[in-house]
Design a protein around this motif. Structure first.
Motif, PDB file in Angstrom:
ATOM      1  N   HIS A 130      37.146  71.688  39.441  1.00 55.35           N
ATOM      2  CA  HIS A 130      38.557  71.836  39.810  1.00 55.35           C
ATOM      3  C   HIS A 130      38.810  73.188  40.471  1.00 55.35           C
ATOM      4  O   HIS A 130      38.141  74.176  40.181  1.00 55.35           O
ATOM      5  CB  HIS A 130      39.485  71.604  38.610  1.00 55.35           C
ATOM      6  CG  HIS A 130      39.419  72.655  37.546  1.00 55.35           C
ATOM      7  ND1 HIS A 130      38.513  72.619  36.519  1.00 55.35           N
ATOM      8  CD2 HIS A 130      40.159  73.768  37.361  1.00 55.35           C
ATOM      9  CE1 HIS A 130      38.693  73.671  35.741  1.00 55.35           C
ATOM     10  NE2 HIS A 130      39.682  74.388  36.229  1.00 55.35           N
ATOM     11  N   PHE A 131      39.770  73.171  41.400  1.00 56.52           N
ATOM     12  CA  PHE A 131      40.078  74.378  42.157  1.00 56.52           C
ATOM     13  C   PHE A 131      41.017  75.285  41.369  1.00 56.52           C
ATOM     14  O   PHE A 131      41.946  74.813  40.738  1.00 56.52           O
ATOM     15  CB  PHE A 131      40.741  74.005  43.482  1.00 56.52           C
ATOM     16  CG  PHE A 131      39.787  73.404  44.460  1.00 56.52           C
ATOM     17  CD1 PHE A 131      39.087  74.206  45.346  1.00 56.52           C
ATOM     18  CD2 PHE A 131      39.569  72.032  44.484  1.00 56.52           C
ATOM     19  CE1 PHE A 131      38.191  73.659  46.244  1.00 56.52           C
ATOM     20  CE2 PHE A 131      38.675  71.470  45.381  1.00 56.52           C
ATOM     21  CZ  PHE A 131      37.982  72.287  46.255  1.00 56.52           C
ATOM     22  N   GLY A 141      35.048  79.935  36.914  1.00 57.83           N
ATOM     23  CA  GLY A 141      34.915  80.423  38.285  1.00 57.83           C
ATOM     24  C   GLY A 141      34.417  79.331  39.206  1.00 57.83           C
ATOM     25  O   GLY A 141      33.833  78.330  38.766  1.00 57.83           O
ATOM     26  N   ILE A 142      34.643  79.513  40.505  1.00 56.67           N
ATOM     27  CA  ILE A 142      34.262  78.501  41.489  1.00 56.67           C
ATOM     28  C   ILE A 142      33.947  79.180  42.820  1.00 56.67           C
ATOM     29  O   ILE A 142      34.522  80.220  43.136  1.00 56.67           O
ATOM     30  CB  ILE A 142      35.415  77.467  41.647  1.00 56.67           C
ATOM     31  CG1 ILE A 142      35.098  76.396  42.692  1.00 56.67           C
ATOM     32  CG2 ILE A 142      36.754  78.128  41.974  1.00 56.67           C
ATOM     33  CD1 ILE A 142      36.031  75.200  42.666  1.00 56.67           C
ATOM     34  N   SER A 143      32.993  78.597  43.566  1.00 55.98           N
ATOM     35  CA  SER A 143      32.714  79.126  44.898  1.00 55.98           C
ATOM     36  C   SER A 143      32.203  78.025  45.817  1.00 55.98           C
ATOM     37  O   SER A 143      31.610  77.040  45.370  1.00 55.98           O
ATOM     38  CB  SER A 143      31.689  80.267  44.831  1.00 55.98           C
ATOM     39  OG  SER A 143      31.515  80.824  46.119  1.00 55.98           O
ATOM     40  N   LYS A 196      45.538  69.115  38.327  1.00 56.60           N
ATOM     41  CA  LYS A 196      44.792  70.044  39.194  1.00 56.60           C
ATOM     42  C   LYS A 196      44.214  69.314  40.396  1.00 56.60           C
ATOM     43  O   LYS A 196      44.138  68.088  40.412  1.00 56.60           O
ATOM     44  CB  LYS A 196      43.630  70.678  38.408  1.00 56.60           C
ATOM     45  CG  LYS A 196      44.051  71.268  37.090  1.00 56.60           C
ATOM     46  CD  LYS A 196      43.936  72.761  37.092  1.00 56.60           C
ATOM     47  CE  LYS A 196      44.511  73.322  35.820  1.00 56.60           C
ATOM     48  NZ  LYS A 196      44.196  74.682  35.572  1.00 56.60           N
ATOM     49  N   VAL A 197      43.803  70.102  41.384  1.00 63.14           N
ATOM     50  CA  VAL A 197      43.055  69.521  42.490  1.00 63.14           C
ATOM     51  C   VAL A 197      41.591  69.472  42.032  1.00 63.14           C
ATOM     52  O   VAL A 197      40.997  70.520  41.756  1.00 63.14           O
ATOM     53  CB  VAL A 197      43.197  70.356  43.777  1.00 63.14           C
ATOM     54  CG1 VAL A 197      42.397  69.727  44.911  1.00 63.14           C
ATOM     55  CG2 VAL A 197      44.669  70.488  44.162  1.00 63.14           C
ATOM     56  N   GLY A 228      36.024  81.914  46.955  1.00 63.28           N
ATOM     57  CA  GLY A 228      35.695  82.276  45.581  1.00 63.28           C
ATOM     58  C   GLY A 228      36.979  82.432  44.799  1.00 63.28           C
ATOM     59  O   GLY A 228      37.976  82.903  45.352  1.00 63.28           O
ATOM     60  N   ALA A 229      36.977  82.012  43.548  1.00 63.69           N
ATOM     61  CA  ALA A 229      38.177  82.156  42.721  1.00 63.69           C
ATOM     62  C   ALA A 229      37.793  82.102  41.257  1.00 63.69           C
ATOM     63  O   ALA A 229      36.742  81.562  40.896  1.00 63.69           O
ATOM     64  CB  ALA A 229      39.185  81.059  43.046  1.00 63.69           C
TER      65      ALA A 229
END
Lengths: 339, 67
Positions: B62-63, A154-156, B31-32, A147-148
């Motif tokens: 994107h990460f 945001g992303i998971s 970005k990745v 998670g970030a």
């Protein structure tokens, strides 16, 4: 206490049986910042059996806007986040076996912490640690949930060893420390949404309802009203060095060489001694009294302010040098005052 | 050209012809990123030569590292 989890047990996919399973599980949370405090609160309220939470940092005023387990007193006292988090979590649910550790998580620490753990929750702020978690997860066959967040984005993603692609498959080779720092700030609803995506997947894993897992990498921007989800199952690479046929767990060996880390967007550098020591903070305070700086000490750390720099030393020997992003400046301050 | 990005129909500038140019347009080229074009994930090496056409459906993730 049977009322306590009644609403969760009424939810059919969990039920009484699922609640028992949750009760018998152990979750390890790496990081007690925004995501870590959110996940910890959700899991402790949900009645997890055991929770271990690890963090290398201490509470500052700038954390209070989004790090939900901390209060003003924690920031005033500069309490280590691991300690402040545990204090609050114990008040929320005295049934949970909570362990907290003030440490910078690297390979050695993770190898010890992983014993008996059913799931790892990512609440770190860097890819160096995430890649170590990813390799450890593959090596010990323990799922983990990435998670970030930054800004309003945001992303998971949930990684199940032997089933889903791992983070290394998806990101391919990233140079360690090669991703630039995010300095776009962060708003709390984004944190809470990532925490929601992470903890719902955690509950599915804990009650062993693997069919219900999302199987997609999900991302969103709450300010721009965007949402995206990609099914990545077939991106699993047989050639991946972390989860493929000829795996070498590359991030478990690189790491031992890294001794310094620049804290993103914080104007701070962490210096970690090659050999772990049990630092006598009272003794250090006596030595530093001869200097012109300002000293503060609590049972866990000593803070020494000199000019525009603040040096914070933890009992395990780590030091955080605030007021610079330059590793060589940080090292020279460290050697001048702390070694 | 009109394409669907992350579920939303968008008009993209005429000078955006490939997936790499699309990433650049959105500031994601450093970005990745994982890119899915019409339900197929693209290999990173193919971003530069993959042409976009009207009505394509693109998902981009994107990460980021913060937490």
């Amino acid at each position: 206490m049977s009322e306590r989890y009644s609403r969760q047990e009424l939810f059919t996919p969990i039920g009484v049986k699922g609640q028992e399973r949750i009760r018998n599980k152990h979750v390890l949370i790496i990081g007690a910042g925004a995501l870590g405090t959110g996940s910890a609160e959700n899991l402790v309220r949900a009645g997890i059996g055991s929770l271990t939470i690890v963090d290398r940092d201490y509470v500052e005023w700038s954390n209070l806007q989004r790090q939900q387990l901390f209060c003003e007193n924690d920031a005033k006292k500069r309490l280590p986040k691991a300690i402040a988090a545990k204090n609050r979590l114990k008040l929320l649910n005295s049934d949970v076996n909570i362990t907290s550790l003030i440490a910078d998580v690297s390979v050695e620490e993770l190898e010890q912490l992983i014993d008996g753990v059913d799931l790892i929750m990512d609440a770190t702020d860097n890819f160096e640690t995430r890649m170590i978690i990813n390799d450890i997860s593959q090596k010990h066959n323990i799922p983990w949930i990435y998670g970030a967040c930054v800004g309003s984005y945001g992303i998971s993603y949930t990684i199940i060893p032997r089933i889903t692609p791992c983070l290394h498959c998806l990101m391919e080779d990233i140079p360690l420390g090669g991703l630039t720092c995010d300095t776009a700030g962060i708003i709390s609803p984004v944190v809470q949404t990532v925490v929601a995506y992470q903890t719902v997947e955690a509950l599915k894993i804990l009650v062993e309802d693997y069919e219900a897992l999302r199987n997609k990498i999900v991302s969103f921007d709450l300010w721009k009203n965007e949402h995206s989800a990609i099914r990545v199952a077939h991106v699993k690479k047989d050639s991946c060095l972390s989860c493929g046929t000829h795996r070498t767990y590359p991030y478990l060996s690189y790491q031992n060489r890294t001794k310094t880390a620049v804290f993103c967007g914080r104007d701070s550098v962490q210096i970690r001694p090659a050999v772990k020591t049990d630092r006598d903070l009272a003794q250090l305070e006596k030595i530093l009294l001869a200097q012109k700086g300002e000293i503060e000490r609590n049972p866990y750390l000593l803070s020494f302010t000199i000019g525009s720099h603040r040096l914070v030393v933890f009992k395990d020997g780590r030091a955080m040098i605030h007021g610079t992003n330059d590793i060589s400046v940080a090292k020279s301050l460290y050697h001048r005052y702390l070694s | 050209m009109e394409i669907v990005i992350n579920g939303e129909k968008l008009e993209i500038p005429i000078d955006v012809a490939t997936v790499s140019e699309l990433l650049q347009h959105y500031g994601l080229n450093q970005k990745v990123v994982i890119v899915e074009l019409n339900n197929e994930i693209l290999e990173k090496g193919n971003h530069q030569e993959t042409l976009l056409s009207n009505g394509d459906r693109v998902e981009m993730v994107h990460f980021v590292g913060g937490g």
